[in-house]
Design an enzyme around this catalytic site. Structure first.
Site, PDB file in Angstrom:
ATOM      1  N   ARG A 270       0.870  -1.172   0.000  1.00  0.00           N
ATOM      2  CA  ARG A 270       0.000   0.000   0.000  1.00  0.00           C
ATOM      3  C   ARG A 270       0.906   1.220   0.000  1.00  0.00           C
ATOM      4  NH1 ARG A 270      -3.076   0.673   5.407  1.00  0.00           N
ATOM      5  NH2 ARG A 270      -1.558   2.355   5.616  1.00  0.00           N
ATOM      6  N   HIS A 274      -4.065   4.292   4.586  1.00  0.00           N
ATOM      7  CA  HIS A 274      -5.243   3.441   4.356  1.00  0.00           C
ATOM      8  C   HIS A 274      -6.291   4.152   3.510  1.00  0.00           C
ATOM      9  CE1 HIS A 274      -8.517   0.690   4.993  1.00  0.00           C
ATOM     10  NE2 HIS A 274      -9.234   1.646   5.539  1.00  0.00           N
ATOM     11  N   TYR A 283       2.161   5.144  12.369  1.00  0.00           N
ATOM     12  CA  TYR A 283       2.484   3.729  12.594  1.00  0.00           C
ATOM     13  C   TYR A 283       3.435   3.125  11.573  1.00  0.00           C
ATOM     14  CZ  TYR A 283      -1.284   3.288   9.129  1.00  0.00           C
ATOM     15  OH  TYR A 283      -2.062   3.426   8.009  1.00  0.00           O
TER      16      TYR A 283
HETATM   17  C1  LIG Z   1     -16.253  -5.657   9.752  1.00  0.00           C
HETATM   18  C2  LIG Z   1     -15.468  -4.392   9.620  1.00  0.00           C
HETATM   19  N1  LIG Z   1     -14.654  -4.014  10.616  1.00  0.00           N
HETATM   20  C3  LIG Z   1     -13.925  -2.890  10.522  1.00  0.00           C
HETATM   21  C4  LIG Z   1     -13.988  -2.101   9.416  1.00  0.00           C
HETATM   22  C5  LIG Z   1     -13.129  -0.823   9.299  1.00  0.00           C
HETATM   23  N2  LIG Z   1     -12.107  -1.042   8.289  1.00  0.00           N
HETATM   24  C6  LIG Z   1     -12.281  -0.634   7.022  1.00  0.00           C
HETATM   25  S1  LIG Z   1     -11.048  -1.139   6.036  1.00  0.00           S
HETATM   26  C7  LIG Z   1     -10.238  -1.895   7.311  1.00  0.00           C
HETATM   27  C8  LIG Z   1      -8.945  -2.591   7.067  1.00  0.00           C
HETATM   28  C9  LIG Z   1      -9.060  -3.599   5.969  1.00  0.00           C
HETATM   29  O1  LIG Z   1      -7.815  -4.154   5.729  1.00  0.00           O
HETATM   30  P1  LIG Z   1      -7.573  -5.119   4.510  1.00  0.00           P
HETATM   31  O2  LIG Z   1      -8.665  -6.142   4.467  1.00  0.00           O
HETATM   32  O3  LIG Z   1      -6.198  -5.615   4.623  1.00  0.00           O
HETATM   33  O4  LIG Z   1      -7.756  -4.212   3.226  1.00  0.00           O
HETATM   34  P2  LIG Z   1      -6.815  -3.001   2.757  1.00  0.00           P
HETATM   35  O5  LIG Z   1      -7.511  -1.748   3.186  1.00  0.00           O
HETATM   36  O6  LIG Z   1      -5.489  -3.165   3.386  1.00  0.00           O
HETATM   37  O7  LIG Z   1      -6.744  -3.105   1.277  1.00  0.00           O
HETATM   38  C10 LIG Z   1     -10.946  -1.745   8.492  1.00  0.00           C
HETATM   39  C11 LIG Z   1     -10.516  -2.270   9.798  1.00  0.00           C
HETATM   40  C12 LIG Z   1     -14.875  -2.514   8.399  1.00  0.00           C
HETATM   41  N3  LIG Z   1     -15.043  -1.793   7.282  1.00  0.00           N
HETATM   42  N4  LIG Z   1     -15.590  -3.660   8.525  1.00  0.00           N
END
Ligand SMILES: Cc1ncc(C[n+]2csc(CCOP(=O)(O)OP(=O)(O)O)c2C)c(N)n1
Ligand SMILES: Cc1ncc(C[n+]2csc(CCOP(=O)(O)OP(=O)(O)O)c2C)c(N)n1
Ligand SMILES: [Mg+2]
Ligand SMILES: [Mg+2]
Lengths: 359, 327, 359, 327
Positions: A270, A274, A283
């Site tokens: 990434r 985020h 972090y």
């Molecule tokens: C069930 C749930 N918990 C928390 C969130 C908040 N949230 C949105 S994206 C994310 C991280 C997702 O990480 P990843 O699956 O690795 O995808 P990336 O953003 O790294 O592509 C979180 C914790 C959410 N959208 N849904």
């Protein structure tokens, strides 16, 4: 040149070796230089658009942005191995390149980021990239922000296809973070029991917002989880579009030949925080970012194309300035579009004319 | 006394309780180095270390269930659900399990856990970052449900929640986090769970609310005061158990009542309060109990004009107040 | 004799081989003949009580019964490797032998099956075997019927012990059916990341009510799922109490020495229908049942004890008639006990004196 | 016309719909060879084969989510949740997702799924096999919620639910399954979702109920008839959208209203109905709207006298009716 790259594909453990992708060895047809050039065009367009959107957010013109920068090669490689007209795509929010590769236009996407009238997925009711595209055009679904909910749903979609005997692949996109959710486990388990035509496509960028992979799991490779379900798992370098193409192509062949699901893990990075709401300096050590930027798949692909003589200065300049032009025009058009008025606010709560319908 | 925002008040309460009692710890997604997506836990990792400030994997059922287990085993976890909209995977552990621990074991085990849940809209959150989900929890006996509206209440109530021996769901309205400021005493104080607060006294009508829209009610009441209508505004603060005494006493005085919340109307908390009023002080009522609530659509849309259509506002509330006063 | 049996212990895959039980090789001390004899006594008592309860249900005297018949060896073997005073037990509903092995009396258990006053777990508010035992006596918890909810909770219990530096093992019991739940995945993942002192003890009887294992998963061994979390997994013959003792003992040593969780899968058989409400003739071929009855661990253990000279006719007769006597007395006492009156119906909803308390 | 039990009516509706429409299929735990733990699907595996009668692993989130995905992709799944108490892991997919599909895609995708949910107590089910959980779903715009009380309604409403283009949660009271018998026409007929049914006409007071306790209300009404009190009993049948017209029309006539349900009171469906009555026909009311509901304990206990303490009964309801009539 191209086949060299695919050595970065690693097959995970599998309890059920007879379904292993390598055993069946049916990868997709080799890519031509022209194919790779087209993939390069899409990556360049995606990066250009992505940078524009990020910039617009920083200027207060777009409410929230999740960037695909660093994921472009994985996304473009996967779509190249699939059939946009035949297959079904359950995406998540970081799929800008996927959307472009599937033929959604920069203007349509920008209307989403600016929450403008005419946004084709949800009428700007939902976040950018969320909603669904009209099915007669593309089968793209992503109405939810709730991580991992798309996985059981995509399994249900594949089940329906199997029940009707339709020859299609469903692709369920997710991140490393989503792999920790219970619904991911339940979805994969069911898909493997019923040998459903689905690909679980994990874009592992090693972070769930701020939580590093080491705090998310005590294993090295998400693809190895495939063995817990008796399906093949393939880990692939997601900076290598050709390796991803080959892995997803092999998985698609398994799906279409009735051999069930595959877990494909594309390891990516990434490049940005985020989302635009995040501050990754809290972090993420800056050195970490610099190191991975050196591996950026777009210049790397450019180099390959130049080495094979497919690309020269003039063509590269043309591709990049065309991307810029498209994005500029789309920006202008999107900014000129109005916000949707609430006149259809109560529509599509229930089926038209059905009890509860207020429209 | 210091002026603080709601988020600062939450952080202070958490910090002070973690200093006061070593069995208090916090867990959730991104609450460590990131300090939480709303910065509620900013600085806590540095102060208390990774053993007491635990970044969890993305897994809400585990957050609920692990917090519950730790609570059953002598700790006082304060778990954060990143957004209220993502709480559903945890309800099996909270509504299903935590609420029944004390009853199902005849008190042999208890579950002193706190679930902190940022909720509500008006933050351009779209269909999945705006939900009001408090009613599902406030229906369940065995749970306590708290929803402060001001920094002062947030700090005092969070401390009470952490010290409470029952599971407490603590709803923090996201839009109040930085918008709402107020004086907060330094150091330790608590506000009792189960007590509503009359935030404005008045004689003509009673308005019952909580969370973000409580502030809109106060704004509307100020507008109406200028028009000669004297509105009493009650902040419920706790949604379970409801402080019906305070509500009924007020309605006995004013004879007219209105409930305001952001959540959709049918089956919302407003129904319960209107029903209690209509049951208990029927003879004192001069007008039907009015409910002002969100519209019957599945969730709050993203685009700005659509979001505004969903959200209650001081203007909308003032108009309803006028209508009720004129009944 | 004893060590021969332990050959049925198989170590599952593990990504993280350094924590594998075999590598560390620290099994529990060998069992003596006297130990095995005591385990045999418990199994006989459990079977006698279980048969009585089933019979009482058939006579309309007990509302609902989940039988442990077929699971006795696994349950008694596991407890023998643990410390009832030190450790924490998150059981599920099929743990009659576990409860007896932990010192809960037949009368106490019968009070539960008959929903009578004085039932020590929940005051008969909950199903038999559900609730909790007073902590100063035993740390047994099981208030819920909802499959797999105990797994994240048990992980939280182990986390609390680790935080306080207490040297205890938490055992989370579950069935093959529970392995499909998302909460199982989330619980195991977290426990392994934090190397918590917990044993995930799966009693795989190959059925979730009527759903056979082949419809539950596309793998052969649940223990292999351990590799998905980077923890050791051990599959063991659950008809062999000594093999289970050794596997659980090794897992307990890993837990106590800070090396984290282990998944132990004891493969057993369910001799009776799922519960007294079930009719397994609808889905289970009778031949299947006869075959497994031949492997009944109670006569098998009897044979071993006789072969080693530990047991003879007289002692066996004494053990069995004592069990019968105990169960008869407990039955009489339980039947004479009254049903609880609702006078404390509103108690223990909230803490005494706290808001909402109606007691 | 044949006399049937509720469970037989459910089975017939399912069977006939599966014959009628090849995209209808059913899935859930133990619904295949076992025929479902309540035998709702008995014989369907033999008739339709394992492709259309799918025994799932023990995984409710998957049941909800897979049914949703199949519905989005042109099928009409009828998924069974084995007991209502175990529905919580699925609510993320149902309340969170299914309810928002149509709205969140501007109708580009729809979710014509049915979730059949056996619920309710009085069956010696203890704290986790007795729950009334309908209110959580009836609060959510985008869902339809149905809860029949008789075999006739069960068959006609299940057919409507299966043909409906929105997600329908179909609550079947476990205690009615074999207890309640009634005439059911052979073959095809439907009963509209969203329409309450006046199960007994009367002039002195209106009683609104649904599910098992509707029958207790009818029993109580018969008792009161002998005492000269004429009770109108309305069976809601659909909990979302509520048929307020039928309820309000009745209360306009009787001027006294009572709502009865088995679920606990605070935040239950009774609150919504009482609130609507108090809002809409305030001037017509001669007495406060009474709510008769389960007690504020976390769930229904197992032991027989404790269970009886929780459950409403014809006697308890009759006593409340007398009190209201005398107001
Ligand atoms: C069930 C749930 N918990 C928390 C969130 C908040 N949230 C949105 S994206 C994310 C991280 C997702 O990480 P990843 O699956 O690795 O995808 P990336 O953003 O790294 O592509 C979180 C914790 C959410 N959208 N849904
Ligand atoms: C979440 C949940 N879903 C469904 C049920 C109903 N149910 C009770 S036991 C059971 C099967 C459990 O099988 P398994 O885990 O293998 O344990 P076993 O009974 O075979 O020992 C089911 C489906 C439940 N209690 N909880
Ligand atoms: Mg990630
Ligand atoms: Mg089993």
């Amino acid at each position: 040149m191209l086949s060299e790259q695919s050595s970065s594909t690693k097959l995970g453990h599998s309890d059920n070796e007879s379904t292993g992708a390598h055993k069946h060895g049916v990868g997709p047809p080799p890519l031509t230089d022209a194919d790779l050039l087209e993939m390069y065009r899409t990556m360049v367009l995606s990066r250009t658009l992505d940078q524009r959107i990020w910039q617009m957010n920083r200027q207060g013109r777009a409410a929230i942005v999740a960037s695909a920068q660093g994921h472009e090669a994985a996304q473009v490689g996967a779509i190249r191995a699939l059939d946009p007209e035949r297959d079904r795509f359950y995406i998540y929010y970081r799929e800008l390149t996927t959307m472009l590769a599937l033929g959604i236009t920069p203007l349509e996407l920008l209307l989403g980021f600016l929450a403008k009238e005419g946004e084709p997925l949800s009428g700007a009711r939902q976040f950018p990239l969320h909603g669904a595209i009209d099915r007669d055009r593309r089968d793209i679904v992503s109405f939810s922000n709730v991580v991992a909910t798309q996985l059981p749903q995509a399994v249900g979609v594949a089940l329906a296809d199997k029940m009707r005997g339709e020859q299609r692949v469903t692709v369920a996109y997710f991140g490393d973070g989503a792999s920790s959710m219970g619904e991911t486990h339940e979805a994969m388990n069911f898909a493997s029991i019923h040998r459903l035509p689905i690909i679980f496509f994990c874009e592992n960028n090693k972070y769930a917002i701020s939580v590093p992979i080491s705090q998310q799991m005590n294993i090295e490779s998400i693809a190895t989880r495939a063995s817990a379900y008796g399906m093949p798992g393939i880990e692939v370098n997601g900076f290598d579009p050709v390796a991803v193409y080959e892995a997803v192509g092999a998985a698609a062949n398994l799906a279409l030949s009735g051999q069930g699901p595959t877990l494909v893990e594309a390891v990516v990075e990434r490049f940005l925080p985020h989302t635009s709401d995040d501050d990754d300096t809290r972090y993420r050590p800056p050195e970490d970012l610099e190191g991975i930027r050196d591996l950026d798949p777009i210049p790397a692909t450019e180099k390959i194309l130049r080495a094979s003589g497919t690309l020269d200065d003039a063509l590269d300049e043309e591709i990049k300035s065309l991307a810029q032009k498209i994005v500029n025009q789309a920006t202008e058009d999107a900014e000129n579009a109005p916000f949707p008025e609430p006149q259809d606010f109560y529509e599509q709560v229930y089926a038209p004319g059905s009890p509860g319908d207020q429209s | 006394m210091a002026e603080m925002t709601v988020i600062e008040a939450v952080r202070e309460a958490l910090r002070e309780e973690m200093v006061r009692d070593p069995v208090v710890f916090t867990m959730g997604e991104d609450i460590g180095a990131r300090g939480g997506v709303f910065l509620a836990t900013e600085g806590l990792l540095d102060q208390f270390g990774p053993e007491r400030v635990i970044d969890t994997p993305l897994a809400e059922a585990a957050i609920g269930g692990i917090a519950l287990g730790a609570a059953v085993n002598g700790m006082r976890p304060v778990a954060e659900i990143e957004f209220g909209d993502f709480i559903w995977p945890a309800v099996n552990q909270i509504i299903g399990e935590a609420a029944r621990v004390r009853y199902g074991t005849q008190g042999r085990r208890t579950a002193p856990l706190v679930l902190r849940v940022p909720y509500g809209g008006g933050v351009r959150g779209g269909l999945f970052h705006s939900q009001s989900i408090e009613v599902a929890f406030s229906h369940q006996p065995g749970l306590k449900v708290v929803a402060p509206a001001t920094p002062y209440d947030a700090k005092g109530l969070l401390k009470s929640a952490i010290r409470d021996d029952d599971p407490v769901i603590f709803f923090e309205h996201k839009r109040t986090y930085r918008l709402v400021k107020g004086d907060v005493p330094e150091g330790d104080y608590t506000i009792p769970i189960g007590k509503a607060d009359v935030k404005r006294t008045g004689s003509d009508l009673t308005v019952v609310s909580y969370g973000l829209v409580l502030h809109y009610c106060l704004e509307a009441a100020a507008t109406l005061a200028a028009e000669g209508i004297d509105v009493e505004v009650i902040d419920l603060r706790t949604l379970r158990p409801l402080d019906t005494d305070t509500v009924l006493e007020s309605v006995r005085k004013t004879s007219k009542a209105m409930v305001v919340h952001e959540d959709t109307k049918a089956g919302g908390i407003g129904g319960e309060i209107a029903a209690v009023i209509a049951e208990e002080v029927f003879e004192d009522l001069d007008a039907p109990v009015k409910r002002v609530a969100g519209p019957e659509v599945p969730a709050m849309p993203f685009s700005p004009l659509l979001e505004a259509e969903f959200m209650p506002s001081a203007e909308k509330i003032a108009a309803e107040m006028r209508e009720l006063a004129a009944y």
